[in-house]
Design an enzyme around this catalytic site. Sequence first.
Site, PDB file in Angstrom:
ATOM      1  N   HIS A  82       0.843  -1.197   0.000  1.00  0.00           N
ATOM      2  CA  HIS A  82       0.000   0.000   0.000  1.00  0.00           C
ATOM      3  C   HIS A  82       0.870   1.235   0.000  1.00  0.00           C
ATOM      4  O   HIS A  82       1.836   1.325   0.749  1.00  0.00           O
ATOM      5  CB  HIS A  82      -0.905   0.021   1.237  1.00  0.00           C
ATOM      6  CG  HIS A  82      -1.718   1.272   1.335  1.00  0.00           C
ATOM      7  ND1 HIS A  82      -2.868   1.464   0.602  1.00  0.00           N
ATOM      8  CD2 HIS A  82      -1.526   2.418   2.028  1.00  0.00           C
ATOM      9  CE1 HIS A  82      -3.347   2.668   0.861  1.00  0.00           C
ATOM     10  NE2 HIS A  82      -2.560   3.268   1.719  1.00  0.00           N
ATOM     11  N   ASP A 161     -15.268   3.131   8.473  1.00  0.00           N
ATOM     12  CA  ASP A 161     -14.246   4.067   8.017  1.00  0.00           C
ATOM     13  C   ASP A 161     -14.855   5.100   7.068  1.00  0.00           C
ATOM     14  O   ASP A 161     -14.518   6.284   7.131  1.00  0.00           O
ATOM     15  CB  ASP A 161     -13.099   3.325   7.327  1.00  0.00           C
ATOM     16  CG  ASP A 161     -12.093   4.295   6.729  1.00  0.00           C
ATOM     17  OD1 ASP A 161     -11.508   5.090   7.496  1.00  0.00           O
ATOM     18  OD2 ASP A 161     -11.928   4.308   5.501  1.00  0.00           O
ATOM     19  N   ARG A 168     -14.700  13.235   9.704  1.00  0.00           N
ATOM     20  CA  ARG A 168     -13.399  13.866   9.986  1.00  0.00           C
ATOM     21  C   ARG A 168     -13.132  15.009   9.018  1.00  0.00           C
ATOM     22  O   ARG A 168     -12.578  16.044   9.386  1.00  0.00           O
ATOM     23  CB  ARG A 168     -12.273  12.821   9.884  1.00  0.00           C
ATOM     24  CG  ARG A 168     -12.226  11.878  11.077  1.00  0.00           C
ATOM     25  CD  ARG A 168     -11.378  10.661  10.774  1.00  0.00           C
ATOM     26  NE  ARG A 168     -10.018  11.024  10.413  1.00  0.00           N
ATOM     27  CZ  ARG A 168      -9.228  10.287   9.630  1.00  0.00           C
ATOM     28  NH1 ARG A 168      -9.654   9.142   9.123  1.00  0.00           N
ATOM     29  NH2 ARG A 168      -8.012  10.706   9.348  1.00  0.00           N
ATOM     30  N   SER A 183      -7.542   4.101   9.805  1.00  0.00           N
ATOM     31  CA  SER A 183      -8.341   4.176   8.580  1.00  0.00           C
ATOM     32  C   SER A 183      -7.669   3.396   7.451  1.00  0.00           C
ATOM     33  O   SER A 183      -8.284   2.536   6.803  1.00  0.00           O
ATOM     34  CB  SER A 183      -8.511   5.660   8.197  1.00  0.00           C
ATOM     35  OG  SER A 183      -8.976   5.804   6.879  1.00  0.00           O
ATOM     36  N   LYS A 187      -8.722  -0.827   5.961  1.00  0.00           N
ATOM     37  CA  LYS A 187      -9.036  -1.192   4.579  1.00  0.00           C
ATOM     38  C   LYS A 187      -8.105  -2.305   4.072  1.00  0.00           C
ATOM     39  O   LYS A 187      -8.532  -3.224   3.385  1.00  0.00           O
ATOM     40  CB  LYS A 187      -8.953   0.041   3.680  1.00  0.00           C
ATOM     41  CG  LYS A 187     -10.154   0.976   3.912  1.00  0.00           C
ATOM     42  CD  LYS A 187     -10.044   2.278   3.150  1.00  0.00           C
ATOM     43  CE  LYS A 187      -9.194   3.275   3.880  1.00  0.00           C
ATOM     44  NZ  LYS A 187      -9.500   4.679   3.678  1.00  0.00           N
TER      45      LYS A 187
END
Length: 434
Positions: A82, A161, A168, A183, A187
């Site tokens: 990621h 999320d 947020r 967050s 995922k």
Amino acid sequence: MRMYDIIEKKRDGQALSEEEIRFFVNGYTNGDIPDYQVSALLMAIYFRDMTEQERALLTSAMVDSGDTIDLSAIMGIKVDKHSTGGVGDTTTLILAPLVASVGVPVAKMSGRGLGHTGGTIDKLEAVPGFHVEITNDQFIELVNKNKVAVVGQSGNLTPADKKLYSLRDVTATVNSIPLIASSIMSKKIASGADAIVLDVKTGAGAFMKSYDEAKELAKAMVSIGNRVGRNTMAVISDMSQPLGNAIGNALEVEEAIDTLKGNGPEDLTELCLTLGSQMVVLANKAATVEEARSILEENISNGRAFEQFKTFLESQGGNSEIADDPTLLPKASYTIELPAKSSGYVDEIVADDIGTAAMMLGAGRATKESEIDLAVGIVLHKKIGDPVQEGEALATIHTNKEAIDEVKAKLYESITISGETVKAPTLIYDTITE
Ligand code: URA
Ligand code: CA
């Protein structure tokens, strides 16, 4: 249990229990707890922070708020990568076939999303015929057979999320390490990988502008991953200038092909070898990163990584001839050079602004409804530190519009040339394993 007491406890700087964290995450997801109470809690978390234990509990609660992907039918250790996001980041297109060529199973779930260029799926769709509309069973079968497949996001992953992130966004609580880390990790964990390699970017084009912030985020995510039983490590890499030379969908596919053949830009190649080595080690296909790296280098020079890329494209309907003949990729009507206005050394190539210029050409989506032009984008001919002569091309603009004065102006604004020598930025700052 009352939400009021949870807010008060966090306001006073105490750690929340697993029960309390699950109570607010589930209550907010199903609509029992109102925005105003969760807003107050988020602000308390922003100021009071969370312990490593709380961050892991929050992540797990968000994972459990929705569907999770079960990859257990895929043989071997599934390693996912990621990136926290940058400009012209072509690494996934290269890493997927590269590490698959070593036998690491790559089961990639990817999105389209908003931004300077398309997401990994948009880029792959620049290959004629390539499609990601495959069933879950086909996806698993393909990974078992070829070691690599990419599927579009489906299912209701981490609804908590989604709701928390929107809240947020309007309560000035996006920029909080425990909230960002949970967050992102929720995922990744819901997507089913056994192990995770994180590429945390720092610099002008990154979410985390400073090295210290990037390191804090990297440590927070690595701690969460390892606490919830997913072997996780992070690399902190530079995003002060775009990665590689190409920014644009088809242009990045071409750049990925060059890199898989061993002729890619130096920075992109180096980052792929760094991240890829870590993936190979986490997948237990090499004992050390040095050993992993030499296997990856070998598979680039002997053509295995390139062949793996072609197999991958074909298995999902793509025309693999593009790999030998990139002129078969979508091409823009015009290519326009951007000549340097003075001689010297490239001092700055502000990644964010180059990305915006690519988006102005149509390479990315400004809103969810925008259509992407897969052919257009920018190819840089210079990177920070390179010498340049007045009149020499700094970049080539690939465009389907003739009127691009604004794009040119944006590029001139973001590329600065100095009369003095400039040091090229460090590419890999750090590796975080705990
Ligand atoms: N990206 C995410 O997915 N979540 C955040 O909180 C910030 C960036
Ligand atoms: Ca690139």
